[in-house]
Design an enzyme around this catalytic site. Sequence first.
Site, PDB file in Angstrom:
ATOM      1  N   GLY A  51      71.230   5.188  72.355  1.00 17.62           N
ATOM      2  CA  GLY A  51      70.585   6.428  72.793  1.00 17.62           C
ATOM      3  C   GLY A  51      70.058   7.289  71.653  1.00 17.62           C
ATOM      4  O   GLY A  51      69.744   8.462  71.843  1.00 17.62           O
ATOM      5  N   GLU A  59      76.955  -3.545  70.615  1.00 23.86           N
ATOM      6  CA  GLU A  59      76.249  -2.277  70.685  1.00 23.86           C
ATOM      7  C   GLU A  59      76.726  -1.362  69.557  1.00 23.86           C
ATOM      8  O   GLU A  59      77.729  -0.647  69.721  1.00 23.86           O
ATOM      9  CB  GLU A  59      76.539  -1.589  72.027  1.00 23.86           C
ATOM     10  CG  GLU A  59      76.085  -2.375  73.231  1.00 23.86           C
ATOM     11  CD  GLU A  59      75.688  -1.453  74.363  1.00 23.86           C
ATOM     12  OE1 GLU A  59      74.552  -1.555  74.808  1.00 23.86           O
ATOM     13  OE2 GLU A  59      76.501  -0.614  74.778  1.00 23.86           O
ATOM     14  N   ASN A  70      71.401  -0.672  82.114  1.00 27.93           N
ATOM     15  CA  ASN A  70      72.528   0.246  82.293  1.00 27.93           C
ATOM     16  C   ASN A  70      71.957   1.630  82.567  1.00 27.93           C
ATOM     17  O   ASN A  70      71.493   2.310  81.659  1.00 27.93           O
ATOM     18  CB  ASN A  70      73.393   0.258  81.021  1.00 27.93           C
ATOM     19  CG  ASN A  70      74.546   1.242  81.137  1.00 27.93           C
ATOM     20  OD1 ASN A  70      74.870   1.700  82.220  1.00 27.93           O
ATOM     21  ND2 ASN A  70      75.156   1.572  80.009  1.00 27.93           N
ATOM     22  N   GLU A 123      80.475   4.828  75.399  1.00 24.16           N
ATOM     23  CA  GLU A 123      80.473   6.152  76.055  1.00 24.16           C
ATOM     24  C   GLU A 123      81.753   6.360  76.857  1.00 24.16           C
ATOM     25  O   GLU A 123      82.261   7.467  76.966  1.00 24.16           O
ATOM     26  CB  GLU A 123      79.227   6.283  76.950  1.00 24.16           C
ATOM     27  CG  GLU A 123      77.976   6.480  76.111  1.00 24.16           C
ATOM     28  CD  GLU A 123      76.682   6.162  76.830  1.00 24.16           C
ATOM     29  OE1 GLU A 123      76.706   5.965  78.053  1.00 24.16           O
ATOM     30  OE2 GLU A 123      75.647   6.098  76.143  1.00 24.16           O
ATOM     31  N   SER A 133      69.104   1.276  71.770  1.00 26.67           N
ATOM     32  CA  SER A 133      67.704   1.704  71.647  1.00 26.67           C
ATOM     33  C   SER A 133      66.697   0.551  71.683  1.00 26.67           C
ATOM     34  O   SER A 133      65.694   0.571  70.970  1.00 26.67           O
ATOM     35  CB  SER A 133      67.518   2.536  70.370  1.00 26.67           C
ATOM     36  OG  SER A 133      68.327   3.691  70.419  1.00 26.67           O
ATOM     37  N   HIS A 188      82.312   0.047  77.218  1.00 29.13           N
ATOM     38  CA  HIS A 188      81.150   0.782  76.698  1.00 29.13           C
ATOM     39  C   HIS A 188      81.621   1.956  75.832  1.00 29.13           C
ATOM     40  O   HIS A 188      82.576   2.645  76.188  1.00 29.13           O
ATOM     41  CB  HIS A 188      80.285   1.269  77.859  1.00 29.13           C
ATOM     42  CG  HIS A 188      78.915   1.688  77.417  1.00 29.13           C
ATOM     43  ND1 HIS A 188      78.688   2.861  76.750  1.00 29.13           N
ATOM     44  CD2 HIS A 188      77.702   1.071  77.511  1.00 29.13           C
ATOM     45  CE1 HIS A 188      77.394   2.956  76.469  1.00 29.13           C
ATOM     46  NE2 HIS A 188      76.782   1.876  76.916  1.00 29.13           N
ATOM     47  N   LYS A 215      73.479   4.260  83.599  1.00 29.31           N
ATOM     48  CA  LYS A 215      74.407   5.364  83.302  1.00 29.31           C
ATOM     49  C   LYS A 215      74.389   6.375  84.462  1.00 29.31           C
ATOM     50  O   LYS A 215      74.279   5.976  85.603  1.00 29.31           O
ATOM     51  CB  LYS A 215      74.040   6.006  81.970  1.00 29.31           C
ATOM     52  CG  LYS A 215      73.791   4.978  80.869  1.00 29.31           C
ATOM     53  CD  LYS A 215      73.624   5.590  79.518  1.00 29.31           C
ATOM     54  CE  LYS A 215      73.248   4.519  78.516  1.00 29.31           C
ATOM     55  NZ  LYS A 215      73.338   4.953  77.149  1.00 29.31           N
TER      56      LYS A 215
HETATM   57  C1  PEP Z   1      73.599   1.466  76.392  1.00 32.36           C
HETATM   58  O1  PEP Z   1      73.942   2.486  76.944  1.00 32.36           O
HETATM   59  O2  PEP Z   1      74.272   0.448  76.552  1.00 32.36           O
HETATM   60  C2  PEP Z   1      72.395   1.482  75.564  1.00 32.36           C
HETATM   61  C3  PEP Z   1      72.172   0.455  74.790  1.00 32.36           C
HETATM   62  O3  PEP Z   1      71.598   2.591  75.651  1.00 32.36           O
HETATM   63  P1  PEP Z   1      70.165   2.795  74.949  1.00 32.36           P
HETATM   64  O4  PEP Z   1      69.335   1.575  75.226  1.00 32.36           O
HETATM   65  O5  PEP Z   1      69.605   4.026  75.561  1.00 32.36           O
HETATM   66  O6  PEP Z   1      70.429   2.945  73.477  1.00 32.36           O
END
Ligand code: PEP
Length: 250
Positions: free
Chosen positions: A174, A168, A9, A98, A214, A96, A11
């Site tokens: 992040g 998630e 992803n 975000e 992460s 998601h 973003k």
């Molecule tokens: C995500 O945006 O779905 C995500 C898991 O980001 P990150 O790996 O940076 O935590």
Amino acid sequence: MRKKVVIANWKMNQDFYETTSFLRNLLKIIFEINHKKEIIIAPSFPFLHISNQILQGSTLSIAAQNIHQMENGSYTGEVSASMLKSIGVQKVILGHSERRKHFSETNDILIKKIKTALKYKFIIIFCVGETEVERRKKEHFLSVKYQLEETIFHFSLENISSFIIAYEPIWAIGTGKTATPEVVQVMHQYIRSLFMDKYGKNISRKISILYGGSINDLNAKSLFYQKDIDGGLVGNSSLNIEKFMRIIQS
Ligand code: PEP
């Protein structure tokens, strides 16, 4: 056997040059290793078309990071499912955190987006996860159950093969704070049990449940080793080709 899936992803990262050179390099490396996973890249809207062309004929595919719930109309700045379909996009990330946080996407909006995505026969990578406060209060199971009940579980059995689930935890996205493999395994097992109660054993066994939050090249292996973790949705670490390759190989 459940599908093993790794999704990048990206973003709002990677310009035209970065996107195209990353994908060309990734293809070269992928041909050299023997992998059996499904690899999906989710670049920004402007680069979906060129990305699809670059990946044509390979085992890799692309996903959009969003679609609008309406099929067309006066929605300045938005992108519809049919537009994406017309350039060959067949997968989309929905739910998601975000988008829930920064763009006020509610469960009601997500139901509409899912309906539209299903109508256009998209594979939907659907994200669920609890906040840090919910976990501290031991409400994480309740939170995830509620998110599923208020979205996917509105849909009938025949639609469920169109979903890939991504667990998630919001506090892990992040932040560099990865959930431990044991914590993720327990949640994935729980999510699978919810699918079993709602749709039966067959679906619960078949549905791929990915972890996101992460993931990096150092922790991926221990996460993917867990029996109910079928791969990962990777943000930051998917922007670095060496790290991303090590995650795929994990
Ligand atoms: C995500 O945006 O779905 C995500 C898991 O980001 P990150 O790996 O940076 O935590």
